[in-house]
Design a protein around this motif. Structure first.
Motif, PDB file in Angstrom:
ATOM      1  N   THR A 183      25.412  23.607   6.425  1.00  0.00           N
ATOM      2  CA  THR A 183      24.867  23.276   7.739  1.00  0.00           C
ATOM      3  C   THR A 183      23.685  24.184   8.064  1.00  0.00           C
ATOM      4  O   THR A 183      22.648  23.729   8.540  1.00  0.00           O
ATOM      5  CB  THR A 183      25.962  23.418   8.813  1.00  0.00           C
ATOM      6  OG1 THR A 183      27.081  22.629   8.434  1.00  0.00           O
ATOM      7  CG2 THR A 183      25.490  22.972  10.169  1.00  0.00           C
ATOM      8  N   GLN A 184      23.834  25.480   7.770  1.00  0.00           N
ATOM      9  CA  GLN A 184      22.767  26.439   8.064  1.00  0.00           C
ATOM     10  C   GLN A 184      21.525  26.160   7.210  1.00  0.00           C
ATOM     11  O   GLN A 184      20.407  26.226   7.705  1.00  0.00           O
ATOM     12  CB  GLN A 184      23.256  27.875   7.840  1.00  0.00           C
ATOM     13  CG  GLN A 184      22.261  28.918   8.304  1.00  0.00           C
ATOM     14  CD  GLN A 184      22.032  28.874   9.800  1.00  0.00           C
ATOM     15  OE1 GLN A 184      22.966  28.995  10.570  1.00  0.00           O
ATOM     16  NE2 GLN A 184      20.788  28.699  10.217  1.00  0.00           N
ATOM     17  N   GLU A 185      21.716  25.847   5.928  1.00  0.00           N
ATOM     18  CA  GLU A 185      20.581  25.554   5.055  1.00  0.00           C
ATOM     19  C   GLU A 185      19.807  24.338   5.556  1.00  0.00           C
ATOM     20  O   GLU A 185      18.573  24.357   5.606  1.00  0.00           O
ATOM     21  CB  GLU A 185      21.058  25.296   3.621  1.00  0.00           C
ATOM     22  CG  GLU A 185      21.547  26.523   2.897  1.00  0.00           C
ATOM     23  CD  GLU A 185      22.230  26.208   1.576  1.00  0.00           C
ATOM     24  OE1 GLU A 185      22.256  27.126   0.722  1.00  0.00           O
ATOM     25  OE2 GLU A 185      22.740  25.088   1.378  1.00  0.00           O
ATOM     26  N   LEU A 186      20.535  23.278   5.937  1.00  0.00           N
ATOM     27  CA  LEU A 186      19.857  22.075   6.430  1.00  0.00           C
ATOM     28  C   LEU A 186      19.172  22.360   7.758  1.00  0.00           C
ATOM     29  O   LEU A 186      18.037  21.915   7.978  1.00  0.00           O
ATOM     30  CB  LEU A 186      20.841  20.915   6.557  1.00  0.00           C
ATOM     31  CG  LEU A 186      20.230  19.576   6.959  1.00  0.00           C
ATOM     32  CD1 LEU A 186      19.134  19.145   5.974  1.00  0.00           C
ATOM     33  CD2 LEU A 186      21.297  18.504   7.050  1.00  0.00           C
ATOM     34  N   ALA A 187      19.834  23.119   8.626  1.00  0.00           N
ATOM     35  CA  ALA A 187      19.226  23.478   9.915  1.00  0.00           C
ATOM     36  C   ALA A 187      17.924  24.249   9.704  1.00  0.00           C
ATOM     37  O   ALA A 187      16.909  23.965  10.350  1.00  0.00           O
ATOM     38  CB  ALA A 187      20.215  24.291  10.748  1.00  0.00           C
ATOM     39  N   ALA A 204      18.835  23.440  15.282  1.00  0.00           N
ATOM     40  CA  ALA A 204      19.975  24.340  15.454  1.00  0.00           C
ATOM     41  C   ALA A 204      21.142  23.845  14.606  1.00  0.00           C
ATOM     42  O   ALA A 204      21.288  22.641  14.363  1.00  0.00           O
ATOM     43  CB  ALA A 204      20.382  24.390  16.929  1.00  0.00           C
ATOM     44  N   LYS A 205      21.959  24.778  14.181  1.00  0.00           N
ATOM     45  CA  LYS A 205      23.147  24.444  13.398  1.00  0.00           C
ATOM     46  C   LYS A 205      24.060  23.489  14.175  1.00  0.00           C
ATOM     47  O   LYS A 205      24.656  22.572  13.598  1.00  0.00           O
ATOM     48  CB  LYS A 205      23.883  25.740  13.051  1.00  0.00           C
ATOM     49  CG  LYS A 205      24.853  25.630  11.916  1.00  0.00           C
ATOM     50  CD  LYS A 205      25.263  27.000  11.432  1.00  0.00           C
ATOM     51  CE  LYS A 205      26.622  27.350  11.951  1.00  0.00           C
ATOM     52  NZ  LYS A 205      27.194  28.528  11.334  1.00  0.00           N
ATOM     53  N   ASN A 263      25.652  19.850  13.075  1.00  0.00           N
ATOM     54  CA  ASN A 263      27.080  19.538  13.181  1.00  0.00           C
ATOM     55  C   ASN A 263      27.318  18.280  14.010  1.00  0.00           C
ATOM     56  O   ASN A 263      28.179  17.464  13.683  1.00  0.00           O
ATOM     57  CB  ASN A 263      27.860  20.715  13.771  1.00  0.00           C
ATOM     58  CG  ASN A 263      28.075  21.820  12.761  1.00  0.00           C
ATOM     59  OD1 ASN A 263      28.330  21.555  11.591  1.00  0.00           O
ATOM     60  ND2 ASN A 263      27.968  23.061  13.195  1.00  0.00           N
ATOM     61  N   ARG A 264      26.545  18.108  15.081  1.00  0.00           N
ATOM     62  CA  ARG A 264      26.674  16.898  15.907  1.00  0.00           C
ATOM     63  C   ARG A 264      26.277  15.668  15.108  1.00  0.00           C
ATOM     64  O   ARG A 264      26.956  14.639  15.141  1.00  0.00           O
ATOM     65  CB  ARG A 264      25.807  17.022  17.174  1.00  0.00           C
ATOM     66  CG  ARG A 264      25.915  15.802  18.080  1.00  0.00           C
ATOM     67  CD  ARG A 264      25.226  16.002  19.425  1.00  0.00           C
ATOM     68  NE  ARG A 264      23.944  16.656  19.368  1.00  0.00           N
ATOM     69  CZ  ARG A 264      22.774  16.023  19.207  1.00  0.00           C
ATOM     70  NH1 ARG A 264      22.719  14.723  19.065  1.00  0.00           N
ATOM     71  NH2 ARG A 264      21.650  16.718  19.172  1.00  0.00           N
ATOM     72  N   TRP A 278      28.441  11.664   8.174  1.00  0.00           N
ATOM     73  CA  TRP A 278      27.925  12.127   6.901  1.00  0.00           C
ATOM     74  C   TRP A 278      29.067  12.650   6.036  1.00  0.00           C
ATOM     75  O   TRP A 278      30.052  13.184   6.533  1.00  0.00           O
ATOM     76  CB  TRP A 278      26.891  13.224   7.100  1.00  0.00           C
ATOM     77  CG  TRP A 278      25.609  12.750   7.716  1.00  0.00           C
ATOM     78  CD1 TRP A 278      25.214  11.462   7.915  1.00  0.00           C
ATOM     79  CD2 TRP A 278      24.546  13.568   8.222  1.00  0.00           C
ATOM     80  NE1 TRP A 278      23.980  11.424   8.506  1.00  0.00           N
ATOM     81  CE2 TRP A 278      23.543  12.695   8.705  1.00  0.00           C
ATOM     82  CE3 TRP A 278      24.356  14.935   8.315  1.00  0.00           C
ATOM     83  CZ2 TRP A 278      22.366  13.160   9.261  1.00  0.00           C
ATOM     84  CZ3 TRP A 278      23.174  15.398   8.872  1.00  0.00           C
ATOM     85  CH2 TRP A 278      22.194  14.514   9.332  1.00  0.00           C
ATOM     86  N   ILE A 279      28.906  12.539   4.742  1.00  0.00           N
ATOM     87  CA  ILE A 279      29.906  13.003   3.789  1.00  0.00           C
ATOM     88  C   ILE A 279      29.754  14.515   3.626  1.00  0.00           C
ATOM     89  O   ILE A 279      28.652  15.017   3.400  1.00  0.00           O
ATOM     90  CB  ILE A 279      29.737  12.308   2.430  1.00  0.00           C
ATOM     91  CG1 ILE A 279      29.893  10.799   2.586  1.00  0.00           C
ATOM     92  CG2 ILE A 279      30.730  12.854   1.412  1.00  0.00           C
ATOM     93  CD1 ILE A 279      29.445  10.012   1.361  1.00  0.00           C
ATOM     94  N   THR A 280      30.880  15.228   3.747  1.00  0.00           N
ATOM     95  CA  THR A 280      30.881  16.672   3.555  1.00  0.00           C
ATOM     96  C   THR A 280      32.053  17.054   2.657  1.00  0.00           C
ATOM     97  O   THR A 280      32.952  16.249   2.430  1.00  0.00           O
ATOM     98  CB  THR A 280      31.008  17.436   4.891  1.00  0.00           C
ATOM     99  OG1 THR A 280      32.284  17.142   5.475  1.00  0.00           O
ATOM    100  CG2 THR A 280      29.895  17.086   5.854  1.00  0.00           C
TER     101      THR A 280
END
Length: 131
Positions: A10-14, A20-21, A25-26, A33-35
């Motif tokens: 999440t942080q890398e994509l943000a 924002a992270k 997440n929202r 999305w697949i996680t």
């Protein structure tokens, strides 16, 4: 140029898209999305996002992100070509190598050939003391 890897935290994509992270997440929840859990992180909250064509399309359709130059990798079936693909450290090393200039890469190559792995680790002061 921003690069989207096949899986990102999440942080890398943000960081990549300048959001924002919490926003990421929202989007994960809203867009389904697949996680997958990150191995070795307790609690199950740390997750890797699969950067699928749907995720790329969503990001490129977001008004704030249309201007970003994102490298959208060719869509192909996900297959871990190497066991290290799911290791965050391995991805971090790959990112560092991708940012190096050709001259820096050549100098690193010469150092590795000359010193070998043990010499390289000693220079970084992370060599195994017991070996």
């Amino acid at each position: 140029m921003k690069i989207l890897h096949s899986k990102m935290t999440t942080q890398e994509l943000a960081n990549c898209v300048g959001m924002a992270k919490q926003t990421i997440n929202r989007w994960i929840r809203e867009q389904h999305w697949i996680t997958e859990p990150i191995p070795g992180v307790k609690g199950g909250r740390a997750r890797l996002i699969h950067i699928t064509p749907e995720v790329r399309n969503f990001l490129s359709s977001t008004p704030k992100l249309r201007h970003l130059s994102l490298t959208l990798q060719a869509a192909e079936n996900e297959f871990p070509y190497h066991a290290q693909d799911s290791c965050p450290l391995w991805r971090q090393i790959q990112d560092v190598l991708a940012m190096m200039t050709d001259e820096e890469k050549q100098r690193l190559h010469v150092l590795l050939v000359r010193e070998g792995l043990s010499g390289f680790l000693q220079r970084l002061k992370i060599a195994d003391e017991s070996a």
